[in-house]
Design a protein around this motif. Structure first.
Motif, PDB file in Angstrom:
ATOM      1  N   LYS A 141      -9.183 -75.045 -37.690  1.00 18.45           N
ATOM      2  CA  LYS A 141      -7.982 -74.955 -36.723  1.00 18.45           C
ATOM      3  C   LYS A 141      -8.202 -73.315 -36.131  1.00 18.45           C
ATOM      4  CE  LYS A 141      -4.891 -78.280 -38.609  1.00 18.45           C
ATOM      5  NZ  LYS A 141      -3.694 -78.730 -38.085  1.00 18.45           N
ATOM      6  N   THR A 142      -7.636 -73.435 -34.943  1.00 15.31           N
ATOM      7  CA  THR A 142      -7.742 -72.052 -34.330  1.00 15.31           C
ATOM      8  C   THR A 142      -6.531 -71.407 -33.919  1.00 15.31           C
ATOM      9  OG1 THR A 142      -9.783 -73.058 -33.224  1.00 15.31           O
ATOM     10  CG2 THR A 142      -8.789 -71.114 -32.031  1.00 15.31           C
ATOM     11  N   THR A 184      -3.768 -69.927 -32.037  1.00 14.78           N
ATOM     12  CA  THR A 184      -3.544 -70.044 -30.683  1.00 14.78           C
ATOM     13  C   THR A 184      -2.449 -69.373 -30.002  1.00 14.78           C
ATOM     14  OG1 THR A 184      -4.832 -71.988 -30.529  1.00 14.78           O
ATOM     15  CG2 THR A 184      -3.932 -71.713 -28.594  1.00 14.78           C
ATOM     16  N   SER A 232      -5.634 -77.492 -34.217  1.00 11.57           N
ATOM     17  CA  SER A 232      -6.771 -78.433 -34.134  1.00 11.57           C
ATOM     18  C   SER A 232      -7.360 -78.740 -32.566  1.00 11.57           C
ATOM     19  CB  SER A 232      -6.572 -79.804 -34.613  1.00 11.57           C
ATOM     20  OG  SER A 232      -5.783 -80.682 -33.691  1.00 11.57           O
ATOM     21  N   ASP A 233      -8.677 -79.034 -32.673  1.00  7.48           N
ATOM     22  CA  ASP A 233      -9.242 -79.169 -31.209  1.00  7.48           C
ATOM     23  C   ASP A 233      -8.535 -79.951 -30.336  1.00  7.48           C
ATOM     24  OD1 ASP A 233     -11.203 -77.401 -32.227  1.00  7.48           O
ATOM     25  OD2 ASP A 233     -12.590 -78.948 -32.562  1.00  7.48           O
ATOM     26  N   MET A 278      -5.554 -78.165 -29.164  1.00  5.01           N
ATOM     27  CA  MET A 278      -5.770 -77.305 -28.195  1.00  5.01           C
ATOM     28  C   MET A 278      -6.044 -77.798 -26.796  1.00  5.01           C
ATOM     29  SD  MET A 278      -7.932 -74.472 -29.661  1.00  5.01           S
ATOM     30  CE  MET A 278      -9.472 -75.427 -30.168  1.00  5.01           C
ATOM     31  N   ALA A 279      -6.841 -78.757 -26.677  1.00  5.60           N
ATOM     32  CA  ALA A 279      -7.024 -79.712 -25.555  1.00  5.60           C
ATOM     33  C   ALA A 279      -5.875 -80.113 -24.767  1.00  5.60           C
ATOM     34  CB  ALA A 279      -7.911 -81.021 -25.713  1.00  5.60           C
ATOM     35  N   LEU A 315      -9.385 -70.046 -23.957  1.00  3.59           N
ATOM     36  CA  LEU A 315      -9.867 -71.298 -23.975  1.00  3.59           C
ATOM     37  C   LEU A 315      -9.479 -72.119 -22.562  1.00  3.59           C
ATOM     38  CD1 LEU A 315      -7.662 -71.865 -27.189  1.00  3.59           C
ATOM     39  CD2 LEU A 315     -10.059 -71.791 -27.141  1.00  3.59           C
TER      40      LEU A 315
END
Length: 189
Positions: free
Chosen positions: A3-4, A6, A53-54, A57-58, A183
């Motif tokens: 996980k990032t 953000t 999660s990716d 984020m998207a 991002l």
């Protein structure tokens, strides 16, 4: 799954960046127990989202870009230096917003609303546009010298900057402090 960490913010640019650094220089000698924000990390936070999660984020990037495009660019002035929760008990030192802050608040509220259905809840407190300058260390309130300097800077004129985009950042924490990575950039119309 990794996980990032953000968050969404507006970069401090132009004269406002220089003004923020000038305020940090003026406050630095008032107390030793402050973790100052690195020059490259100065920004106006709109919303902290936590670890994503990716896929999350998207979707955050997509919704932020769509929402920002519905707003026209504007000018915001940096005005006043203060602290949360107060200048007498400072924990977070900040540069505030003057003219243009209503437009900034509208943009922030619209982005927050666009992300709500993804499970991101805004702050319960009223949003206050600010650029964080530093954080007073645990167990300290900075002392009377810091409070006096903050009071003298209450009407500080930090200049103006154009707000023409919003940025979604990843924040990577290390012993040296956070490093931010872009991002997505979300241009205003």
């Amino acid at each position: 799954m990794a996980k990032t960490r953000t968050f969404i913010a507006v970069e401090a640019v132009d004269q406002v960046h220089a003004s923020a650094m000038s305020v940090i220089d003026r406050l630095r000698s008032a107390t030793e127990n402050v973790k100052w924000v690195e020059p490259d990390n100065l920004h106006w936070t709109m919303q902290f989202l936590g670890d994503l999660s990716d896929v999350e984020m998207a979707e955050v990037c997509l919704r932020t870009v769509r929402t920002a495009a519905r707003h026209e660019g504007f000018t915001m002035e940096a005005r006043g230096v203060g602290a949360f929760p107060s200048i007498d008990r400072p924990r977070t030192l900040w540069l505030g917003a003057g003219e243009g802050h209503h437009r900034f608040c509208e943009l922030q509220a619209d982005i927050e609303a666009a992300l709500e259905s993804l499970g991101f809840r805004g702050e319960r407190r009223q949003f206050v546009p600010h650029l964080t300058l530093g954080r007073v260390g645990q167990g300290s309130h900075g002392g009377s010298v810091l409070s006096e300097r903050l009071a003298k800077l209450a009407d500080f004129d930090g200049g103006a900057m154009g707000v023409d985009s919003v940025t979604v950042y990843a924040s990577e924490l290390s012993r040296e402090g956070p490093t931010y990575h872009v991002l997505a950039r979300a241009p205003l119309s």
